[in-house]
Design a protein around this motif. Structure first.
Motif, short mmCIF file in Angstrom:
data_model
loop_
_atom_site.label_atom_id
_atom_site.label_comp_id
_atom_site.label_asym_id
_atom_site.label_seq_id
_atom_site.Cartn_x
_atom_site.Cartn_y
_atom_site.Cartn_z
N GLN A 114 0.81 -1.21 0.00
CA GLN A 114 0.00 0.00 0.00
C GLN A 114 0.85 1.27 0.00
OE1 GLN A 114 -0.33 -2.64 1.89
NE2 GLN A 114 -2.48 -3.18 2.24
N PHE A 115 2.03 1.22 0.63
CA PHE A 115 2.90 2.39 0.65
C PHE A 115 3.38 2.74 -0.76
CE2 PHE A 115 2.85 1.34 5.07
CZ PHE A 115 3.08 2.53 5.74
N TYR A 116 3.72 1.71 -1.51
CA TYR A 116 4.18 1.94 -2.89
C TYR A 116 3.04 2.45 -3.77
CZ TYR A 116 8.33 -0.58 -1.40
OH TYR A 116 9.49 -0.96 -0.73
N ILE A 117 1.83 1.95 -3.50
CA ILE A 117 0.68 2.41 -4.27
C ILE A 117 0.43 3.89 -4.02
CG2 ILE A 117 -1.83 2.21 -4.56
CD1 ILE A 117 -1.50 -0.79 -3.85
N PHE A 118 0.39 4.27 -2.73
CA PHE A 118 0.13 5.67 -2.39
C PHE A 118 1.26 6.57 -2.87
CE2 PHE A 118 -3.34 6.38 0.90
CZ PHE A 118 -4.08 5.29 0.48
N LEU A 119 2.50 6.13 -2.67
CA LEU A 119 3.64 6.95 -3.05
C LEU A 119 3.69 7.14 -4.57
CD1 LEU A 119 6.07 8.54 -2.15
CD2 LEU A 119 7.39 6.41 -2.01
N GLY A 120 3.42 6.07 -5.31
CA GLY A 120 3.37 6.19 -6.77
C GLY A 120 2.32 7.17 -7.22
#
Length: 427
Positions: free
Chosen positions: A75-81
């Motif tokens: 989820q962190f990579y999704i939000f950061l992307g």
């Protein structure tokens, strides 16, 4: 398909996908996967900042956590992307999402977002691969990720923009032939992409077949009749192209200047009357004389004369009267042509912008007097014929010599009494 318009169409589609991802909230992500309370707090804080459009601050919060926790949940990579995409930093988005995929290769959302970011960066092969991967993941878990066969269209469009036409065709064929959508739900733009892909591969016959199958189901799609015409032109099938354009224009009347394209096709096919009709629909003054010639070629003399009279009403000049004289001769009205030729000989020159095509008034006058003499001769108006020959003999070559020869021959005929019934004046 035009490269810029294709990219715009694809980006508009991708934009809707981005919005769908942004609607996935932190609580929803928490419910979807096991994350700790502290991780959820960071995600929740980042989501609030994103809701306030503070994407840079949200990215800093997420980056700080990811740098300290390399095994951070996907989820962190999704939000950061998504933050990077909103900040218009697609390269950073691609890098961070790609890092996330290394740890979570089966993540639908990461592959999905990588397709968006890669497309925004112009890395269309990567975009095509990513959308294809997202589709495969979705198909394995449709209850979890839904069912979006359109992902194959986004993948195919990306490959098309990368000029990987074989890959594009493979993906669009999966969408159209794989039974993933019913025939009623097949979108015209999918078929259009397939047609353009086939054209790039020079598979003209397959492109025509694809279009005709679409149009047999939905004949009211005017734009696809236009596309069919373009493909038929590529094949050198001009009659079929003209027929397709006629249907297109019937369904959706085009701007007037587009009729010129159809007129050119008919001219190539040596079909003067349809060409004239198209030029009439184009509605420009500069085509009037061309229309006249086409009507004359199609033996529509009454229509041609009506156009010619309209020309003369607007410009009562020598060249227009000369044209009318010839039309009357062709229509078998040589008696009426005499007056038209005489008016041409006595008229002023027409205003012509193109000086290279401009006839001198002397040439027009010489030609008109000679033609008036010949028309009078044909109607046995001997005195008029002699008079017009005399006027023509005072003009320039070669009309002068022709008029002198004609006058000598006519005098010989009359002096020898070859036609006793023709010795009177203007019979």
């Amino acid at each position: 398909m035009d490269r810029d318009s294709s990219r715009l169409q694809t980006q508009l589609a991708f934009a809707s996908l981005v919005l769908l991802l942004f609607l996935i909230s932190a609580p929803a992500l928490k419910a979807a996967a096991a994350i700790s309370h502290s991780e959820w707090q960071v995600l929740n804080r980042a989501e609030k900042l994103m809701g306030q459009k503070k994407y840079s601050e949200a990215a800093n919060v997420l980056e700080t956590f990811v740098n300290k926790n390399p095994e951070a949940p996907e989820q962190f990579y999704i939000f950061l992307g998504n933050c990077y995409l909103e900040l218009d930093q697609p390269e950073q988005a691609v890098n961070i999402i790609d890092e996330g995929i290394k740890s979570y290769p089966a993540s639908f959302h990461l592959n999905y977002n990588l397709g968006i970011a890669a497309s925004d960066l112009g890395r269309f092969v990567l975009a095509g691969d990513s959308f294809a991967s997202a589709f495969e993941i979705q198909q394995r878990s449709p209850k979890k990720y839904g069912n979006t066969p359109e992902l194959l269209y986004y993948s195919a469009t990306s490959y098309y923009q990368a000029r990987r036409y074989s890959l594009a065709l493979k993906q669009i064929n999966r969408l159209l032939k794989g039974g993933m959508v019913s025939n009623e739900n097949i979108r015209p733009e999918w078929v259009k992409l397939k047609v353009h892909t086939l054209c790039q591969m020079k598979r003209w016959r397959d492109a025509v077949g694809t279009l005709r199958r679409l149009l047999s189901r939905e004949p009211g799609l005017s734009e696809y009749w236009r596309l069919l015409a373009q493909v038929e032109l590529q094949r050198g099938r001009y009659a079929q192209a003209a027929s397709a354009l006629e249907t297109c224009y019937l369904l959706s009347p085009p701007p007037k200047n587009e009729w010129l394209h159809l007129a050119d096709i008919y001219l190539y096919l040596n079909a003067p009357l349809p060409a004239a009709r198209c030029l009439v629909k184009a509605g420009e003054q500069r085509f009037r004389k061309k229309i006249l010639r086409l009507l004359e070629k199609g033996n529509r003399y009454e229509q041609a004369l009506a156009y010619c009279n309209q020309l003369i009403s607007e410009e009562p000049c020598a060249e227009n009267y000369l044209l009318k004289g010839y039309l009357l001769l062709e229509a078998g009205k040589s008696g009426e042509s005499i007056n038209a030729f005489e008016m041409a000989a006595r008229g002023r020159p027409c205003p012509i912008k193109n000086k290279k095509k401009k006839q001198t008034i002397e040439k027009i006058r010489a030609e008109a007097w000679l033609m008036a003499a010949l028309a009078a001769w044909q109607n046995r108006k001997w005195d008029d014929a002699i008079h017009f020959f005399d006027l023509a003999s005072r003009t320039e070559s070669p009309y002068r010599e022709q008029a002198e020869a004609g006058a000598r021959y006519l005098h010989q005929i009359l002096s020898e009494g070859i036609d006793e019934n023709a010795t009177g004046n203007n019979q």
